[in-house]
Scaffold this motif. Structure first.
Motif, PDB file in Angstrom:
ATOM      1  N   UNK A 254       1.265  -1.026   0.091  1.00 18.73           N
ATOM      2  CA  UNK A 254       0.084  -0.124  -0.049  1.00 18.73           C
ATOM      3  C   UNK A 254       0.738   1.353   0.051  1.00 18.73           C
ATOM      4  N   UNK A 255       0.502   2.374  -1.239  1.00 15.31           N
ATOM      5  CA  UNK A 255       1.672   2.997  -1.047  1.00 15.31           C
ATOM      6  C   UNK A 255       1.501   4.183  -0.100  1.00 15.31           C
ATOM      7  N   UNK A 256       0.373   3.706   0.671  1.00 15.60           N
ATOM      8  CA  UNK A 256      -0.050   5.622   1.110  1.00 15.60           C
ATOM      9  C   UNK A 256       0.857   5.374   2.602  1.00 15.60           C
ATOM     10  N   UNK A 257       0.082   4.268   3.308  1.00 14.43           N
ATOM     11  CA  UNK A 257       0.579   3.472   4.559  1.00 14.43           C
ATOM     12  C   UNK A 257       1.813   2.303   4.481  1.00 14.43           C
ATOM     13  N   UNK A 258       2.208   2.375   3.346  1.00 19.23           N
ATOM     14  CA  UNK A 258       3.405   1.685   3.698  1.00 19.23           C
ATOM     15  C   UNK A 258       3.312  -0.310   3.487  1.00 19.23           C
ATOM     16  N   UNK A 259       2.697  -0.626   4.743  1.00 20.05           N
ATOM     17  CA  UNK A 259       1.826  -1.900   4.631  1.00 20.05           C
ATOM     18  C   UNK A 259       1.990  -2.699   3.478  1.00 20.05           C
ATOM     19  N   UNK A 260       2.846  -4.304   4.780  1.00 17.30           N
ATOM     20  CA  UNK A 260       2.781  -4.962   2.996  1.00 17.30           C
ATOM     21  C   UNK A 260       1.498  -6.092   3.716  1.00 17.30           C
ATOM     22  N   UNK A 261       1.427  -6.782   2.055  1.00 16.48           N
ATOM     23  CA  UNK A 261       0.133  -7.888   2.182  1.00 16.48           C
ATOM     24  C   UNK A 261       0.854  -9.057   1.921  1.00 16.48           C
ATOM     25  N   UNK A 262       1.519  -9.876   1.888  1.00 22.73           N
ATOM     26  CA  UNK A 262       2.365 -11.399   1.910  1.00 22.73           C
ATOM     27  C   UNK A 262       0.977 -12.161   0.822  1.00 22.73           C
TER      28      UNK A 262
END
Length: 314
Positions: A254-262
């Motif tokens: 997610x480019x806004x939060x920098x959260x990664x999801x595998x």
């Protein structure tokens, strides 16, 4: 010293063997199926038929249908709007030469560039105005392995060719980053035809770079991101994350939060993923095209067998 020389020589042998395999494994035209006439009409899943090397098509809502197989042979393929790009190794060339073939909506040739290297990635910007690719090349003196990448761009409307984006001004931690071993691969553009993302490889690490094409500059966004693919809504990047030596996990950032999801695909995926829509990601693995939800849920679904390099018409 002797071990280093032997190791380097062994690397060159492997590279040469890989190039020879790509060239020699291209199918004989006479043995291929009678060609079908394909277009870029909406609602299709197009892909490279692995057995013949030809571009095939099935309905996106019925991927199990019998494919239509064209006469176009490619090693990588991509489409957007009314533009397609085909990367095809010229048979018998060593070092390898790849034809970057720009096609219209009836897969007629609009333009061809012949560049040194073997195909790795290919994409078309969402507006259909830019085709971009990555090639593996050999011979760079700074590369310990003896090979590197060339990521290039062709402007369909102006005819401008950027053979390599290595001159892109990249800023890391606020300062201009320069190094002899800089490599870029896996370009992906936003819908505006200006913002783009690519992988920067340097110093044994990989980084996600956000670029501004009109100003020809970029900034490092995150480490350990390879082969980015921007979602249609422009908010997320699907990518392969290195989790081991030669092992990558398909993920979404997610480019806004920098959260990664595998994602639910747990096998190693060495491909630049493709967004079917804002909710589904496609990729090639084990000579088949697969889909998986982009939010980490669900399970992988095989869409087409004997297939690689998926493309979707919208």
């Amino acid at each position: 010293m002797k071990k280093i020389i032997l190791a380097f020589a062994g690397t060159l042998v492997l590279i040469a063997a890989a190039v020879i395999y790509v060239v020699s494994s291209r199918p004989d035209t006479a043995a291929a199926l009678p060609p079908a006439q394909l277009t870029l009409a909406p609602g299709q899943l197009l892909y490279r038929d692995v057995s013949t090397g030809r571009i095939a098509s099935v309905p996106l809502d019925n991927p199990g249908a019998k494919p239509k197989v064209s006469g176009l042979r490619c090693d990588r393929f991509a489409v957007a709007k009314q533009t397609a790009v085909c990367l095809a190794v010229e048979p018998g060339t060593l070092p390898a030469v790849t034809d970057v073939i720009v096609l219209d909506d009836h897969l007629n040739v609009r333009h061809t560039e012949s560049l040194g290297g073997t195909p790795s990635r290919a994409r078309v910007s969402p507006d259909g105005k830019l085709v971009h690719w990555t090639l593996f090349v050999t011979g760079d003196s700074y590369a310990a392995t003896g090979f590197s990448t060339r990521a290039g761009i062709y402007e369909v409307e102006t005819g401008t060719l950027v053979k390599t984006i290595e001159e892109l001004a990249v800023y890391k931690d606020g300062s201009r980053y320069t190094a002899a071993d800089v490599n870029f691969w896996g370009i992906t553009f936003a819908a505006d035809g200006n913002r783009f993302y690519t992988t920067l490889g340097t110093g044994g690490k990989t980084y996600l770079v956000e670029g501004d094409y009109s100003h020809y500059r970029g900034k490092v966004v995150r480490e350990n991101v390879e082969c980015p693919s921007l979602s249609p809504d422009g908010t997320r990047v699907a990518f392969k994350k290195k989790v081991g030596d030669g092992v990558w996990r398909l993920s979404v950032l997610d480019l806004a939060t920098m959260k990664e999801t595998a994602l639910a695909e747990t096998r190693s995926v060495d491909d630049q993923a493709l967004w079917q829509d804002d909710h589904t990601v496609l990729y090639g693995l084990d000579n088949a095209v697969w889909s998986v939800p982009a939010d980490g849920s669900g399970t992988p679904r095989r869409l087409a067998a004997d297939a690689a390099s998926p493309a979707v018409t919208g």
